[in-house]
Design a protein around this motif. Sequence first.
Motif, mmCIF file in Angstrom:
data_model
loop_
_atom_site.group_PDB
_atom_site.id
_atom_site.type_symbol
_atom_site.label_atom_id
_atom_site.label_comp_id
_atom_site.label_asym_id
_atom_site.label_seq_id
_atom_site.Cartn_x
_atom_site.Cartn_y
_atom_site.Cartn_z
ATOM 1 N N ASN A 1 -5.791 -1.093 7.126
ATOM 2 C CA ASN A 1 -5.379 -2.497 7.131
ATOM 3 C C ASN A 1 -3.867 -2.651 7.282
ATOM 4 O O ASN A 1 -3.333 -3.753 7.182
ATOM 5 N N LYS A 2 -3.169 -1.537 7.542
ATOM 6 C CA LYS A 2 -1.715 -1.582 7.668
ATOM 7 C C LYS A 2 -1.298 -1.732 9.139
ATOM 8 O O LYS A 2 -2.056 -1.420 10.052
ATOM 9 N N ASN A 3 -0.076 -2.206 9.329
ATOM 10 C CA ASN A 3 0.481 -2.324 10.667
ATOM 11 C C ASN A 3 1.214 -1.022 10.990
ATOM 12 O O ASN A 3 2.373 -0.843 10.623
ATOM 13 N N VAL A 4 0.528 -0.101 11.653
ATOM 14 C CA VAL A 4 1.084 1.228 11.931
ATOM 15 C C VAL A 4 1.158 1.420 13.444
ATOM 16 O O VAL A 4 0.128 1.368 14.118
ATOM 17 N N ARG A 5 2.355 1.655 13.953
ATOM 18 C CA ARG A 5 2.483 1.883 15.388
ATOM 19 C C ARG A 5 2.507 3.385 15.678
ATOM 20 O O ARG A 5 2.663 4.207 14.773
ATOM 21 N N ILE B 1 -5.334 6.980 13.451
ATOM 22 C CA ILE B 1 -4.836 8.025 14.348
ATOM 23 C C ILE B 1 -3.317 7.935 14.485
ATOM 24 O O ILE B 1 -2.614 8.957 14.449
ATOM 25 N N ALA B 2 -2.784 6.730 14.640
ATOM 26 C CA ALA B 2 -1.331 6.560 14.712
ATOM 27 C C ALA B 2 -0.671 7.080 13.439
ATOM 28 O O ALA B 2 0.367 7.751 13.484
ATOM 29 N N CYS B 3 -1.285 6.789 12.301
ATOM 30 C CA CYS B 3 -0.767 7.258 11.015
ATOM 31 C C CYS B 3 -0.785 8.781 10.938
ATOM 32 O O CYS B 3 0.216 9.408 10.568
ATOM 33 N N LEU B 4 -1.895 9.391 11.310
ATOM 34 C CA LEU B 4 -2.013 10.846 11.223
ATOM 35 C C LEU B 4 -1.090 11.551 12.202
ATOM 36 O O LEU B 4 -0.482 12.581 11.863
ATOM 37 N N ASP C 1 7.468 3.065 7.322
ATOM 38 C CA ASP C 1 6.297 2.300 6.894
ATOM 39 C C ASP C 1 5.427 3.165 5.993
ATOM 40 O O ASP C 1 5.927 4.078 5.323
ATOM 41 N N VAL C 2 4.129 2.930 5.967
ATOM 42 C CA VAL C 2 3.226 3.629 5.067
ATOM 43 C C VAL C 2 3.225 5.136 5.304
ATOM 44 O O VAL C 2 2.947 5.920 4.387
ATOM 45 N N SER D 1 -10.352 2.499 7.129
ATOM 46 C CA SER D 1 -11.043 1.239 7.400
ATOM 47 C C SER D 1 -10.155 0.044 7.079
ATOM 48 O O SER D 1 -9.457 0.033 6.063
ATOM 49 N N PRO D 2 -10.173 -0.998 7.905
ATOM 50 C CA PRO D 2 -9.453 -2.219 7.574
ATOM 51 C C PRO D 2 -10.191 -3.083 6.551
ATOM 52 O O PRO D 2 -9.657 -4.073 6.066
ATOM 53 N N ARG D 3 -11.420 -2.697 6.229
ATOM 54 C CA ARG D 3 -12.250 -3.491 5.326
ATOM 55 C C ARG D 3 -12.323 -2.844 3.944
ATOM 56 O O ARG D 3 -12.704 -1.687 3.811
#
Length: 204
Positions: free
Chosen positions: A40-44, A93-96, A62-63, A8-10
């Motif tokens: 809340n991270k900038n993940v491409r 999803i991009a992170c995973l 990144d993260v 969540s971004p919140r």
Amino acid sequence: MILILNGSPRADGNITAAIDEMVKVFDQEGMETKVVRVGNKNVRGCLACGSCYKTGKCVIDDVVNEIAPEFEKADGLIVASPVYYASANATLIACLDRLFYSTGFDKTMKVGASVVCARRGGCSATFDELNKYFTISGMPVASSQYWNSVHGRLPGEAVKDAEGMQTVRTLARNMTFLIRSIALGKEKYGLPEKEPRVATHFIG
């Protein structure tokens, strides 16, 4: 240790309320947890460059690369997401995608679980979407008394979902039991034997 990824971004979102409920149970059970908020991270997304095959980490620093060593040492992974447009938060999803693709360590018998939250619809589709990461990686999926979903729109509404909160508490207890059972099994029997990987495609 159980690694929990909050999609969540919140900071005060309803999925955070579900995570907090699980962490209370894990604390009672004596299980260490680490919560990382990635929503809340900038993940491409993945570049499909193949660099991770050579370096063992994602070329996008990144993260994802920060999470990777925590994932490697964890006994279990929980991925939690609000439902956006009948699917998970695209940032998660991009992170995973990149986390699972770029990490070469053996994930066999790490326990996985997903938790989702929606105002109304899309929970089942998102739940299925997130579980695919575990089932392609030899990770047992922890279950509960119902699909792992809670409902709420405004911050704090999810705590009023009595069945949803009970579901995630049950999930935390079941996940604890499964992690401990697997640890005993590994001690006595070791990990399952693996065959050499066979990779096929549908051309020729």
